[in-house]
Design a protein around this motif. Structure first.
Motif, PDB file in Angstrom:
ATOM      1  N   ASP A   4     -11.244   6.133  62.940  1.00 17.33           N
ATOM      2  CA  ASP A   4     -12.515   5.424  62.760  1.00 17.33           C
ATOM      3  C   ASP A   4     -13.453   5.575  63.942  1.00 17.33           C
ATOM      4  N   ASN A  32     -13.931   0.024  61.676  1.00 18.59           N
ATOM      5  CA  ASN A  32     -12.607  -0.596  61.512  1.00 18.59           C
ATOM      6  C   ASN A  32     -12.710  -2.120  61.549  1.00 18.59           C
ATOM      7  N   TRP A  34     -21.411   2.146  57.166  1.00 22.76           N
ATOM      8  CA  TRP A  34     -20.120   1.546  56.796  1.00 22.76           C
ATOM      9  C   TRP A  34     -19.762   1.807  55.337  1.00 22.76           C
ATOM     10  N   HIS A  47     -16.561   4.304  54.045  1.00 21.93           N
ATOM     11  CA  HIS A  47     -15.399   3.813  53.300  1.00 21.93           C
ATOM     12  C   HIS A  47     -15.367   4.342  51.873  1.00 21.93           C
ATOM     13  N   GLU A  64     -12.198   6.309  50.299  1.00 21.15           N
ATOM     14  CA  GLU A  64     -11.674   5.979  48.970  1.00 21.15           C
ATOM     15  C   GLU A  64     -11.638   7.208  48.072  1.00 21.15           C
ATOM     16  N   THR A  88      -9.278  -0.988  58.333  1.00 19.35           N
ATOM     17  CA  THR A  88      -9.281   0.224  57.518  1.00 19.35           C
ATOM     18  C   THR A  88      -7.954   0.421  56.807  1.00 19.35           C
ATOM     19  N   ARG A  90      -7.523  -2.083  53.978  1.00 18.83           N
ATOM     20  CA  ARG A  90      -8.326  -1.736  52.809  1.00 18.83           C
ATOM     21  C   ARG A  90      -7.746  -0.541  52.058  1.00 18.83           C
ATOM     22  N   HIS A  91      -7.454   0.528  52.781  1.00 11.51           N
ATOM     23  CA  HIS A  91      -7.123   1.786  52.119  1.00 11.51           C
ATOM     24  C   HIS A  91      -5.623   2.060  52.037  1.00 11.51           C
TER      25      HIS A  91
END
Length: 241
Positions: free
Chosen positions: A21, A78, A115, A119, A123, A194, A197-198
């Motif tokens: 990141d 992040n 941002w 992201h 994704e 991060t 989320r992922h």
């Protein structure tokens, strides 16, 4: 142009994806942080060493990589979108005048320009490649400017709820003679946005590596730590393939 995007990417065929990141100190045109140029080369603006180390690891292991292409002083990729430190007004004792008092519209522009597309790209990359392992790469300082205990670890392994890859990698790092922090020098239960989320959000195991920046601040150090970390990443990946 690629350099205008909030990420830079390298391709690879291995079933792992490296994400870094904080790999850039870039401040896009139109943003004035009011920060002296020399500060932009310090850890408050960029994770020192992670861009060359990440690229070396990707080349060695055939991994794809996504590298943040905007300084975390512009927006911290992040952090959660609503986190207090997303657009910092101070960092390790340094004031960031250009971030002080931003209104909702200005904050929204930074989210929209940097941002959110960053992201979204992560994704989309995960959806397309379906990696078996994510590798999160950061660096940390030997100590903070504002004080605190020295950080003796050479590498830290961060995780939140999903400890699968960490529990494989930590003994391998220790067996290789690497001074390893288990959720040190800070906890992934706090700073892990991060990967939350992922990785955790998709049920994908992730290996969160933090390398002390003084070890990877030059080409020789990057080469040494690529040699040391590559087999551990590969051995961790092999468990999930």
């Amino acid at each position: 142009m690629t350099d205008d995007l909030p990420w830079r990417a390298v391709s690879g065929d291995a079933p792992a994806l490296l994400i870094s990141d904080h790999a850039s100190s870039r401040v896009p045109d139109g943003i004035d942080l009011g920060v002296p140029a020399e500060i932009m080369g310090e850890h408050v603006a960029i994770d020192i060493g992670v861009d060359p180390l990440g690229r070396a690891l990707c080349a060695r292991l055939g991994m794809a990589g996504i590298f943040g292409n905007v300084s975390r002083l512009v927006i911290d990729l992040n952090r959660e979108a609503d986190a207090a430190g997303l657009i910092p007004e101070t960092s390790d004792g340094h004031p960031i005048p250009g971030n002080a008092g931003l209104d909702a519209e200005a904050r929204g522009r930074r989210l929209a320009h940097f941002w959110l597309p960053y992201h979204a790209h992560v994704e989309n990359s995960i959806s397309a490649s379906k990696p078996k392992l994510l590798v999160s790469l950061h660096s940390f300082t030997p100590s903070l400017r504002t004080g605190g205990a020295p950080r003796p670890w050479q590498v830290g392994v961060l995780y939140n709820r999903d400890e699968r890859a960490a529990r494989i990698a930590i003994p391998l790092l220790e067996a290789a003679g690497i001074v390893t922090g288990d959720n040190e020098p800070y906890s992934g239960k706090v700073l892990n946005a991060t990967m939350n989320r992922h990785g955790e959000g998709n049920g994908i195991p992730y290996l969160g590596l933090e390398v002390r920046q003084d070890l990877i601040g030059d080409q020789a150090g990057v080469a040494v730590w690529c040699d040391r970390l590559a087999p551990i990443i590969q051995a961790t990946l092999d468990v999930f393939c």
